[in-house]
Design an enzyme around this catalytic site. Structure first.
Site, PDB file in Angstrom:
ATOM      1  N   GLY A  54       8.207  32.236 -65.851  1.00  0.00           N
ATOM      2  CA  GLY A  54       8.881  33.249 -65.124  1.00  0.00           C
ATOM      3  C   GLY A  54      10.153  34.040 -66.159  1.00  0.00           C
ATOM      4  O   GLY A  54      10.563  34.739 -66.200  1.00  0.00           O
ATOM      5  N   GLU A  58       4.479  26.412 -68.118  1.00  0.00           N
ATOM      6  CA  GLU A  58       3.326  27.450 -67.883  1.00  0.00           C
ATOM      7  C   GLU A  58       3.036  28.350 -68.062  1.00  0.00           C
ATOM      8  O   GLU A  58       3.193  29.268 -66.085  1.00  0.00           O
ATOM      9  CB  GLU A  58       3.238  26.297 -66.157  1.00  0.00           C
ATOM     10  CG  GLU A  58       4.403  26.235 -65.466  1.00  0.00           C
ATOM     11  CD  GLU A  58       4.320  25.526 -63.863  1.00  0.00           C
ATOM     12  OE1 GLU A  58       3.583  24.311 -64.150  1.00  0.00           O
ATOM     13  OE2 GLU A  58       4.635  26.504 -62.797  1.00  0.00           O
ATOM     14  N   GLY A  96       1.884  32.909 -67.272  1.00  0.00           N
ATOM     15  CA  GLY A  96       0.361  33.352 -67.653  1.00  0.00           C
ATOM     16  C   GLY A  96       0.862  34.976 -67.759  1.00  0.00           C
ATOM     17  O   GLY A  96       0.559  34.742 -69.549  1.00  0.00           O
ATOM     18  N   TYR A 151       3.668  46.265 -56.903  1.00  0.00           N
ATOM     19  CA  TYR A 151       5.354  45.664 -56.960  1.00  0.00           C
ATOM     20  C   TYR A 151       6.227  46.722 -57.836  1.00  0.00           C
ATOM     21  O   TYR A 151       6.852  46.645 -58.262  1.00  0.00           O
ATOM     22  CB  TYR A 151       5.129  44.615 -58.340  1.00  0.00           C
ATOM     23  CG  TYR A 151       3.946  43.347 -58.052  1.00  0.00           C
ATOM     24  CD1 TYR A 151       4.099  42.673 -56.926  1.00  0.00           C
ATOM     25  CD2 TYR A 151       3.428  43.331 -58.710  1.00  0.00           C
ATOM     26  CE1 TYR A 151       4.155  41.522 -57.123  1.00  0.00           C
ATOM     27  CE2 TYR A 151       2.284  41.473 -57.923  1.00  0.00           C
ATOM     28  CZ  TYR A 151       2.749  41.222 -57.203  1.00  0.00           C
ATOM     29  OH  TYR A 151       1.990  39.816 -56.974  1.00  0.00           O
ATOM     30  N   CYS A 203      -9.761  56.316 -51.405  1.00  0.00           N
ATOM     31  CA  CYS A 203      -9.028  57.345 -49.476  1.00  0.00           C
ATOM     32  C   CYS A 203      -7.936  56.238 -49.228  1.00  0.00           C
ATOM     33  O   CYS A 203      -7.955  56.083 -48.140  1.00  0.00           O
ATOM     34  CB  CYS A 203     -10.402  56.617 -49.161  1.00  0.00           C
ATOM     35  SG  CYS A 203     -11.982  58.213 -49.728  1.00  0.00           S
TER      36      CYS A 203
HETATM   37  C1  LIG Z   1       2.460  32.353 -60.864  1.00  0.00           C
HETATM   38  C2  LIG Z   1       2.944  30.736 -61.689  1.00  0.00           C
HETATM   39  C3  LIG Z   1       3.447  30.781 -62.825  1.00  0.00           C
HETATM   40  C4  LIG Z   1       3.206  31.471 -64.388  1.00  0.00           C
HETATM   41  O1  LIG Z   1       4.201  32.060 -64.145  1.00  0.00           O
HETATM   42  P1  LIG Z   1       4.538  33.792 -65.099  1.00  0.00           P
HETATM   43  O2  LIG Z   1       5.013  34.539 -64.447  1.00  0.00           O
HETATM   44  O3  LIG Z   1       2.718  34.473 -65.144  1.00  0.00           O
HETATM   45  O4  LIG Z   1       4.408  32.799 -65.882  1.00  0.00           O
HETATM   46  C5  LIG Z   1       3.267  29.105 -63.395  1.00  0.00           C
HETATM   47  N1  LIG Z   1       4.015  28.374 -62.398  1.00  0.00           N
HETATM   48  C6  LIG Z   1       3.648  28.792 -61.285  1.00  0.00           C
HETATM   49  C7  LIG Z   1       3.038  27.448 -60.738  1.00  0.00           C
HETATM   50  C8  LIG Z   1       2.973  29.824 -60.719  1.00  0.00           C
HETATM   51  O5  LIG Z   1       2.813  29.611 -59.201  1.00  0.00           O
END
Ligand SMILES: *Cc1c(COP(=O)(O)O)cnc(C)c1O
Length: 408
Positions: free
Chosen positions: A218, A259, A261, A302, A328
């Site tokens: 997050g 974790e 992303g 979003y 389209c």
């Molecule tokens: C999508 C997700 C993340 C990664 O979230 P980011 O906002 O991209 O950092 C981490 N943990 C879980 C369980 C997720 O579903």
């Protein structure tokens, strides 16, 4: 990356194309680990769903990252990229017991986020250690600090269900080795994050054999000028010392896991598209690129703002444009954006295109998904070819019809 390098990539590999800068991924990874250098056991599990190209996964593995996955297919991609099963965590939501069992069989760490599956899994496999996903019901509430929300979120086991959870663990004699939360993108404010962490610590005290506490992700990255960004360094300082204190009281050195992303790959990505048409209407000037929400859906899904620049004419006079696609369907990337003067054939760059961009691409309008390029060691490496017509038809079975017969 320099605009000449990007223009060369568009020339060599065609457009549209995603480009990822490995150096930026590496620097974000190092920034995160440095922020938590006071924690003895730190584990970063990159969230594969943000960008799941095998070369990118492999690059992150070489940096020392583990992998966070949400489907058995992502687990399989991780294994192909060379991750060891024990360095993969499976944090799905609403998947079947069978899929969870299949993943557990591979030796991957399972994370369960509902009591129904927990009870079934624990009854059948009491010996397989399981992590539990808690929903602390914390989110940022406007500019006041903390509010209790998301009571109807589909993610995680509510903290109000802890008594039931403990009963299941006791009845099945299952083994809980981790506690997890992922509060999504709601949390901007470090104090809110720390508040949620306290709930996690409180929950953790119920379990004697934990190995790790996973704080999810997050983390915010800036998309446009003036955007707030999670202050990772400050979070690192505060959470590390609180975590170490908790471990002292718990009587065991646990692993602190994250974790991320977006934090690792968002800013590393640039999307390149070519302007097909410049169309003057009575109300605006449209720049129509050879793409649409089939390739980059975040602005439409979003409302996210990806900075757009014209690298073919960077010093041109700035004008206001609406940048749209060729699908389209309404596919507006940006409205009233100041961009240096656009001519047909120019290459536009879209920033922050590393996370949730290619992985959300589709074949809508029967268009091919773009190519992907990794910029590594000052060289462009093609890491995914553009699709071809055969990709569109390869799974289709064309049946024969009797022309004389009318269906009614
Ligand atoms: C999508 C997700 C993340 C990664 O979230 P980011 O906002 O991209 O950092 C981490 N943990 C879980 C369980 C997720 O579903």
């Amino acid at each position: 990356m320099k605009k000449e390098q990007l223009l060369n990539i568009a020339q060599e590999f065609g457009s549209p194309v995603y480009v990822y800068d490995a150096y930026k991924i590496e620097s974000q990874y190092k920034r995160l680990t440095a922020a938590f250098s006071n924690v003895k056991n730190l584990k970063i599990n990159y969230a594969a769903k943000a960008l799941s190209n095998i070369s990118v996964l492999k690059f992150l593995k070489n940096l020392g990252s583990g992998l966070d996955t949400v489907s058995i297919q992502e687990v399989q991609l991780g294994l192909v990229a060379g991750f060891k099963a024990q360095n993969i965590i499976f944090t799905p939501n609403g998947v079947s017991l069978e899929e969870i069992e299949e993943v557990a069989e591979l030796g991957v760490q399972i994370n369960i986020d509902n009591l129904s599956i927990l009870e079934q899994f624990g009854s059948k496999h009491p010996d397989i250690p399981v992590c539990i996903r808690i929903n602390p019901h914390v989110m940022a509430g406007g500019n006041t600090n903390i509010s209790v929300g998301h009571i109807d979120s589909k993610f995680g086991i509510s903290i109000h269900q802890i008594p039931h959870l403990l009963r299941i663990v006791e009845n099945t004699n299952m083994h809980i080795n981790g506690i997890h939360m992922h509060t999504g993108s709601d949390i901007l404010d470090i104090d809110v994050f720390l508040y949620a962490s306290e709930i996690l610590f409180e929950t953790a005290k119920n379990f004697r054999n934990l190995k790790f506490i996973d704080f999810g992700s997050g983390f915010k990255v800036p998309y446009k000028k003036g955007d707030i960004e999670t202050n990772i360094e400050e979070l690192g300082k505060k959470l590390s010392s609180r975590f170490n204190e908790f471990c002292g009281n718990y009587g065991k050195e646990l692993t602190l896991a994250f974790e991320p992303g977006k934090f690792l790959v968002s800013e590393a990505g640039i999307f390149l598209a070519k302007v097909n048409v410049v169309k003057q209407t009575t109300s605006t000037v449209f720049a129509q690129v050879d793409s649409g929400f089939n390739h980059l859906i975040r602005p439409m899904l979003y409302g996210s703002q990806h900075e757009i620049a014209n690298i073919s004419n960077p010093d041109g006079r700035e004008r206001f444009y609406s940048v749209v696609g060729y699908i389209c369907e309404t596919d507006t990337f940006a409205n009233n954006r100041r961009i240096s003067e656009i001519n047909e054939g120019d290459i536009l760059t879209f920033k922050n295109a590393g996370a949730y961009c290619f992985t959300m691409a589709s074949n809508y309008n029967s268009r091919y998904r773009p190519a992907e390029v990794l910029w590594y060691n000052n060289e462009a490496h093609l890491i995914r070819k553009r699709e071809t017509f055969n990709d569109l038809i390869k799974n289709q079975e064309v049946i024969e019809f009797d022309n004389k017969k009318v269906v009614n």
